[in-house]
Design a protein around this motif. Structure first.
Motif, PDB file in Angstrom:
ATOM      1  N   ARG A  99      -7.466  13.344 -12.610  1.00  0.00           N
ATOM      2  CA  ARG A  99      -7.708  11.904 -12.390  1.00  0.00           C
ATOM      3  C   ARG A  99      -9.104  11.897 -11.650  1.00  0.00           C
ATOM      4  N   THR A 100      -9.443  12.872 -10.907  1.00  0.00           N
ATOM      5  CA  THR A 100     -10.693  12.719 -10.371  1.00  0.00           C
ATOM      6  C   THR A 100     -11.782  13.209 -11.373  1.00  0.00           C
ATOM      7  N   LEU A 101     -11.646  14.041 -12.287  1.00  0.00           N
ATOM      8  CA  LEU A 101     -12.506  14.083 -13.324  1.00  0.00           C
ATOM      9  C   LEU A 101     -12.563  13.189 -14.284  1.00  0.00           C
ATOM     10  N   GLU A 102     -11.595  12.430 -14.715  1.00  0.00           N
ATOM     11  CA  GLU A 102     -11.660  11.220 -15.520  1.00  0.00           C
ATOM     12  C   GLU A 102     -12.067   9.985 -14.731  1.00  0.00           C
ATOM     13  N   SER A 103     -12.272  10.017 -13.373  1.00  0.00           N
ATOM     14  CA  SER A 103     -12.833   8.871 -12.722  1.00  0.00           C
ATOM     15  C   SER A 103     -14.240   8.337 -13.328  1.00  0.00           C
ATOM     16  N   TYR A 104     -14.908   9.422 -13.828  1.00  0.00           N
ATOM     17  CA  TYR A 104     -16.154   9.119 -14.327  1.00  0.00           C
ATOM     18  C   TYR A 104     -16.017   9.496 -16.037  1.00  0.00           C
TER      19      TYR A 104
ATOM     20  N   VAL B 206      -9.532  27.429  -2.862  1.00  0.00           N
ATOM     21  CA  VAL B 206      -9.405  25.613  -3.240  1.00  0.00           C
ATOM     22  C   VAL B 206      -8.905  25.717  -4.812  1.00  0.00           C
ATOM     23  N   SER B 207      -9.028  26.550  -5.602  1.00  0.00           N
ATOM     24  CA  SER B 207      -8.312  26.706  -6.952  1.00  0.00           C
ATOM     25  C   SER B 207      -6.878  26.591  -6.755  1.00  0.00           C
ATOM     26  N   ALA B 208      -6.267  27.345  -5.803  1.00  0.00           N
ATOM     27  CA  ALA B 208      -4.706  27.083  -5.577  1.00  0.00           C
ATOM     28  C   ALA B 208      -4.258  25.797  -5.259  1.00  0.00           C
ATOM     29  N   VAL B 209      -5.286  25.211  -4.303  1.00  0.00           N
ATOM     30  CA  VAL B 209      -4.666  23.806  -4.249  1.00  0.00           C
ATOM     31  C   VAL B 209      -4.963  22.818  -5.146  1.00  0.00           C
ATOM     32  N   ILE B 210      -6.220  22.999  -5.975  1.00  0.00           N
ATOM     33  CA  ILE B 210      -6.224  22.229  -7.388  1.00  0.00           C
ATOM     34  C   ILE B 210      -5.180  22.391  -8.073  1.00  0.00           C
ATOM     35  N   LEU B 211      -4.698  23.848  -8.348  1.00  0.00           N
ATOM     36  CA  LEU B 211      -3.275  23.821  -9.199  1.00  0.00           C
ATOM     37  C   LEU B 211      -2.158  22.982  -8.609  1.00  0.00           C
ATOM     38  N   ASP B 212      -1.961  23.024  -7.667  1.00  0.00           N
ATOM     39  CA  ASP B 212      -0.948  22.362  -6.842  1.00  0.00           C
ATOM     40  C   ASP B 212      -1.158  21.006  -7.027  1.00  0.00           C
ATOM     41  N   ARG B 213      -2.343  20.548  -7.193  1.00  0.00           N
ATOM     42  CA  ARG B 213      -2.585  19.083  -7.324  1.00  0.00           C
ATOM     43  C   ARG B 213      -3.394  18.773  -8.522  1.00  0.00           C
ATOM     44  N   ILE B 214      -2.768  19.623  -9.584  1.00  0.00           N
ATOM     45  CA  ILE B 214      -3.463  19.313 -10.997  1.00  0.00           C
ATOM     46  C   ILE B 214      -3.629  18.046 -11.559  1.00  0.00           C
ATOM     47  N   ASP B 215      -2.772  17.002 -11.136  1.00  0.00           N
ATOM     48  CA  ASP B 215      -3.006  15.579 -11.708  1.00  0.00           C
ATOM     49  C   ASP B 215      -4.023  14.817 -10.827  1.00  0.00           C
ATOM     50  N   ASP B 216      -4.017  15.089  -9.757  1.00  0.00           N
ATOM     51  CA  ASP B 216      -5.145  14.520  -8.959  1.00  0.00           C
ATOM     52  C   ASP B 216      -6.484  15.095  -9.319  1.00  0.00           C
ATOM     53  N   TYR B 217      -6.524  16.184  -9.609  1.00  0.00           N
ATOM     54  CA  TYR B 217      -7.559  17.011 -10.085  1.00  0.00           C
ATOM     55  C   TYR B 217      -8.223  16.365 -11.556  1.00  0.00           C
TER      56      TYR B 217
ATOM     57  N   THR C 105     -18.576  10.017  -5.381  1.00  0.00           N
ATOM     58  CA  THR C 105     -17.624   9.682  -4.102  1.00  0.00           C
ATOM     59  C   THR C 105     -16.111  10.276  -4.346  1.00  0.00           C
ATOM     60  N   PRO C 106     -15.281   9.691  -5.504  1.00  0.00           N
ATOM     61  CA  PRO C 106     -14.052  10.649  -5.792  1.00  0.00           C
ATOM     62  C   PRO C 106     -13.964  11.884  -5.736  1.00  0.00           C
ATOM     63  N   HIS C 107     -15.004  12.638  -6.283  1.00  0.00           N
ATOM     64  CA  HIS C 107     -15.069  14.197  -6.191  1.00  0.00           C
ATOM     65  C   HIS C 107     -15.050  14.846  -4.803  1.00  0.00           C
ATOM     66  N   ALA C 108     -15.850  13.857  -4.060  1.00  0.00           N
ATOM     67  CA  ALA C 108     -16.161  14.524  -2.626  1.00  0.00           C
ATOM     68  C   ALA C 108     -14.921  14.160  -1.880  1.00  0.00           C
ATOM     69  N   GLU C 109     -14.020  13.319  -2.000  1.00  0.00           N
ATOM     70  CA  GLU C 109     -13.090  12.974  -1.355  1.00  0.00           C
ATOM     71  C   GLU C 109     -11.870  13.924  -1.847  1.00  0.00           C
ATOM     72  N   PHE C 110     -11.730  14.169  -3.011  1.00  0.00           N
ATOM     73  CA  PHE C 110     -10.680  15.312  -3.557  1.00  0.00           C
ATOM     74  C   PHE C 110     -11.096  16.559  -3.068  1.00  0.00           C
ATOM     75  N   LEU C 111     -12.270  17.094  -3.090  1.00  0.00           N
ATOM     76  CA  LEU C 111     -12.466  18.484  -2.664  1.00  0.00           C
ATOM     77  C   LEU C 111     -12.436  18.567  -1.249  1.00  0.00           C
TER      78      LEU C 111
END
Length: 515
Positions: A384-389, A371-382, A423-429
């Motif tokens: 944005r997900t954190l910032e959604s709240y 999962v961390s490797a995917v997060i690294l590849d999608r770091i901007d989405d990650y 919800t955004p966090h669940a969709e991202f994960l």
């Protein structure tokens, strides 16, 4: 309502709390309650308003309802609208109940003692505030679910005989994020990714699967450090990888979190281990003055023990009654928002994802989803997900800088970390987990199969040690399937032109470079 203060509800507006509406409309439900009661809470991601058209539609973070949906401009009217059309926002509801006081809520129940809405509100008041209203137990009315399972994810629930409701909330008063049902999440759950992952590895030879698992584990461990901007020595990466491999074997409690933090930090000479004893934030410092410039402010250190207890209790109870990926999103992102430690929070946050998935046997035995490797590849989405709240919470936190260039929070913020829309966090994960199942797991297995075939076929041409075979393979992969002149003149000068051509043909046929 007897003795209730009068609050003014907003009329038709074009802007609400800096959000433009898609048309002139009157805020309704939570928007109306936040405005009328002056609630200092994160504004929901989607707000409701009553427009002029005779069609419900969504635009620009608003859901616009028709004139026939207009509620009475009263506490009961807008609260009924919110629970019917907007689901549960526990942070808003708790702040509202504190502002209204017990009398107004008791009046709602007395006005409709057998009504499902009144009994749900009654239960939520007592559950959130842990205070009993001066009301006798309900004697009639069919048991109603507290959470509408058609709107938000919920558990099977337990009966509350006092209120005659089914408590299907996905958490406890100490920690209870909520997740809305969305087409994306419904689609992910319907795919049954856990079964797909097991099917993918069912026919993979045990030795190949073990090598695949080892590579994915190392990839995840390295990526978790890289997300934090660290490049530690290989030994530290391997050590954290061994910890990830054990995820799900031990229950999570404070002692276990402290053990994991110590492993994450390694050299703790300049880091205070354990729960923070001062404020915390994520962000930068002013270059001239050192003043904090926060992007996120962590929970107050005075609240940490209670909040972490809430996380632990959630993991032991409600998390086991939810879809594993949803539960992992709620637990892991709740942890990283609380940020209980001075350092190591990010890697522990991602460890908790592995913990839930492994404990619930979501991933195949012995296989860690990277999962961390995917997060690294999608770091901007990650981010944005954190910032959604975080972005919605930050303006509500009053703070001042300390003489240590830290932050001191001046208001009560604990509920911001207990009750958030995950919800955004669940969709991202879920999207990250889906990629590991759809791409990473089959790709790594296919790559190792191609690598093994390459070694076997090349050995039939020229018998060379595994070290040189591996070097040959890497040279070809890095150079588009062609052995460079330098390699042919140095490391592989012993190969004839015909043998080199045959090796390159084998590599092209297997095509591992495309995997």
């Amino acid at each position: 309502m007897t003795g209730a203060p009068q609050y003014q509800f907003s009329g038709v507006v074009t802007v609400f709390h800096d959000r433009r509406l898609p048309e002139e409309a009157q805020p309704a439900g939570y928007a109306a309650l936040i405005d009328a009661y002056g609630l200092g809470v994160p504004v929901p991601l989607t707000l409701a308003a009553i427009g002029q058209r005779h069609k419900v539609y969504e635009a620009e973070d608003w859901r616009i309802y028709t004139p026939r949906h207009r509620p009475d401009d009263s506490l009961t009217g807008h609260l009924t609208f919110a629970l019917r059309y907007e689901g549960l926002d526990l942070c808003v509801l708790k702040a509202l109940f504190r502002r209204t006081g017990p009398a107004s809520i008791a009046d709602i129940v007395r006005g409709a003692p057998t009504g499902a809405f009144a009994r749900r509100v009654w239960f939520l008041y007592e559950w959130l505030l842990q205070a009993r209203l001066d009301l006798p137990d309900a004697r009639a009315g069919a048991y109603a679910p507290v959470v509408d399972p058609g709107q938000q994810w919920a558990t099977e629930g337990t009966s509350s005989t006092r209120h005659r409701v089914k408590n299907n909330l996905p958490g406890t008063p100490a920690f209870c994020p909520m997740i809305f049902r969305t087409p994306a999440l419904e689609g992910f759950v319907a795919r049954n990714l856990a079964d797909r992952a097991r099917a993918l590895v069912a026919d993979v030879p045990a030795d190949l699967l073990a090598r695949t698992a080892a590579f994915l584990l190392l990839k995840d461990s390295r990526s978790s450090f890289q997300i934090e901007g660290e490049d530690p020595p290989q030994e530290r990466i391997l050590r954290w990888g061994r910890v990830i491999a054990e995820a799900g074997r031990r229950s999570i409690d404070l002692e276990e979190l402290l053990r994991l933090q110590k492993i994450v930090i390694g050299d703790a000479r300049f880091v205070r281990l354990g729960l923070r004893t001062e404020g915390g934030f994520v962000g930068e410092h002013d270059r001239s003055t050192g003043t904090p410039i926060p992007n996120h402010i962590s929970a107050r250190h005075q609240d940490l023990a209670e909040l972490v207890d809430g996380l632990i209790d959630f993991d032991r109870t409600a998390a086991r009654a939810l879809d594993p990926v949803l539960a992992a999103a709620m637990l892991a992102f709740g942890f990283v928002y609380i940020h209980p430690f001075e350092d190591g929070n990010g890697r522990l946050h991602r460890f908790l994802i592995h913990h839930v998935l492994a404990e619930r046997r979501f991933n195949p035995p012995g296989v860690v989803f990277p999962v961390s490797a995917v997060i690294l590849d999608r770091i901007d989405d990650y981010r944005r997900t954190l910032e959604s709240y975080s972005k919605r919470v930050l303006p509500l936190i009053r703070w001042r800088p300390t003489d240590r260039n830290n932050v001191e929070v001046l208001n009560d913020t604990a509920d911001f970390y207990r009750y958030f829309d995950a919800t955004p966090h669940a969709e991202f994960l879920f999207s990250c987990v889906a990629r590991t199942v759809d791409v990473d797991l089959p790709a790594e297995t296919a790559f190792l199969k191609a690598y093994d075939q390459f070694k076997t076929r090349v050995k039939a041409i020229a018998d060379m040690p595994d070290r040189l075979l591996d070097l040959l393979f890497r040279f070809l992969r890095q150079n588009g399937g062609v052995l460079s002149r330098r390699a042919r003149e140095k490391e592989f000068a012993g190969l004839t032109d015909a043998e080199t051509a045959e090796v390159e043909a084998i590599f092209a046929e297997l095509n591992p470079r495309a995997i």
